[in-house]
Design a protein around this motif. Structure first.
Motif, mmCIF file in Angstrom:
data_model
loop_
_atom_site.group_PDB
_atom_site.id
_atom_site.type_symbol
_atom_site.label_atom_id
_atom_site.label_comp_id
_atom_site.label_asym_id
_atom_site.label_seq_id
_atom_site.Cartn_x
_atom_site.Cartn_y
_atom_site.Cartn_z
ATOM 1 N N PHE A 182 0.869 -1.111 0.104
ATOM 2 C CA PHE A 182 0.093 -0.019 0.139
ATOM 3 C C PHE A 182 0.778 1.242 0.097
ATOM 4 O O PHE A 182 0.631 2.171 -0.669
ATOM 5 N N ALA A 183 1.844 1.494 0.749
ATOM 6 C CA ALA A 183 2.687 2.530 1.064
ATOM 7 C C ALA A 183 3.576 2.687 -0.377
ATOM 8 O O ALA A 183 3.688 3.745 -0.866
ATOM 9 N N ALA A 184 3.875 1.639 -1.017
ATOM 10 C CA ALA A 184 4.765 1.552 -2.266
ATOM 11 C C ALA A 184 3.857 2.298 -3.112
ATOM 12 O O ALA A 184 4.378 3.092 -3.924
ATOM 13 N N LEU A 185 2.642 1.709 -3.290
ATOM 14 C CA LEU A 185 1.755 2.222 -4.157
ATOM 15 C C LEU A 185 1.547 3.663 -4.127
ATOM 16 O O LEU A 185 1.464 4.711 -5.011
ATOM 17 N N LEU A 189 -7.602 1.658 2.398
ATOM 18 C CA LEU A 189 -7.770 1.692 3.689
ATOM 19 C C LEU A 189 -8.650 2.855 4.098
ATOM 20 O O LEU A 189 -8.612 3.220 5.139
ATOM 21 N N ALA A 190 -9.554 3.072 3.181
ATOM 22 C CA ALA A 190 -10.424 4.450 3.595
ATOM 23 C C ALA A 190 -11.241 3.878 4.508
ATOM 24 O O ALA A 190 -11.508 3.023 4.534
ATOM 25 N N GLN A 233 -9.805 -5.443 5.609
ATOM 26 C CA GLN A 233 -9.082 -4.582 6.049
ATOM 27 C C GLN A 233 -8.114 -5.207 6.998
ATOM 28 O O GLN A 233 -8.635 -6.257 7.321
ATOM 29 N N PRO A 234 -6.733 -4.719 7.001
ATOM 30 C CA PRO A 234 -5.646 -5.770 7.937
ATOM 31 C C PRO A 234 -6.245 -5.579 9.433
ATOM 32 O O PRO A 234 -6.505 -4.650 9.864
ATOM 33 N N GLY A 235 -6.018 -6.744 9.770
ATOM 34 C CA GLY A 235 -6.266 -6.814 11.706
ATOM 35 C C GLY A 235 -5.338 -5.911 12.218
ATOM 36 O O GLY A 235 -5.709 -5.665 13.440
ATOM 37 N N TYR A 236 -3.992 -5.632 11.957
ATOM 38 C CA TYR A 236 -3.283 -4.662 12.646
ATOM 39 C C TYR A 236 -3.611 -3.497 12.448
ATOM 40 O O TYR A 236 -3.527 -2.338 13.648
ATOM 41 N N LEU A 237 -4.715 -2.835 11.868
ATOM 42 C CA LEU A 237 -4.998 -1.459 11.551
ATOM 43 C C LEU A 237 -6.207 -1.258 12.363
ATOM 44 O O LEU A 237 -7.398 -1.280 11.886
#
Length: 186
Positions: free
Chosen positions: A63-66, A86-87, A94-98
């Motif tokens: 996600f960050a790379a994009l 990630l909106a 969605q990722p569990g860590y977020l």
């Protein structure tokens, strides 16, 4: 992945965020958010005299790379099994860590749907999303970007989330990099 590029004679810069923020608060010591990180990369490239930039990411770093690929000039971006939306209120997994607590600490500009950001972007960078056909979540995130300018999707058969390792085991990683226009293709 980096070993393959190094073996082919390319310079590799690996950025690692050891926090739970998935690069959305930058990389400690290099920048406090993705925009500052993009500026740092541009400065590093200028100081080193590099004239080409190929960005890669896997999983949460995808996600960050994009996102960063939309903030600076780069020659290509290839991401393996990335998140793309990630909106707040996203219908995509969605990722569990977020957690909500982490989301509250991240600038909302970076918790976005990348499809919207790429539609409005002025830079059309060739981007490739590689995902396994056995990961429904990865497939949904990849298809979120389907049809955007410069975007290609590569679906890996009989593969889950670990797309780079699977491609390497099958002897297909260089083929996918070549298809994406990444430097290993040279």
């Amino acid at each position: 992945f980096a070993a393959v590029l190094l073996e082919l004679g390319h310079s590799v810069l690996i950025l690692k965020d050891c926090t739970d923020f998935g690069y959305l608060k930058g990389v400690p010591g290099l920048g406090t958010d993705p925009e500052a990180l993009a500026r740092w990369v541009e400065g590093f490239m200028a100081r080193q005299g590099f004239d080409q930039l190929h960005i890669a990411g896997f999983s949460s770093s995808g996600f960050a790379a994009l996102l960063v690929s939309a903030m600076l000039r780069c020659d290509s971006c290839i991401c393996f099994s990335p998140l793309t939306d990630l909106a707040a209120g996203s219908l995509l997994p969605q990722p569990g860590y977020l957690t909500q607590a982490l989301r509250q600490q991240i600038d909302a500009r970076f918790l976005c749907n990348l499809a919207t950001r790429f539609e409005k972007g002025k830079l059309v960078t060739p981007r490739t999303i590689v995902f396994g056909d056995q990961s429904a979540a990865d497939g949904r995130h990849a298809r979120n970007l389907l049809g955007l300018p410069g975007m290609q999707l590569v679906e890996v058969e009989n593969c889950g989330h670990q797309t780079p390792g699977t491609l390497l085991e099958r002897g297909r990683l260089l083929d996918v990099l070549r298809q994406a226009g990444a430097p290993a293709a040279m």
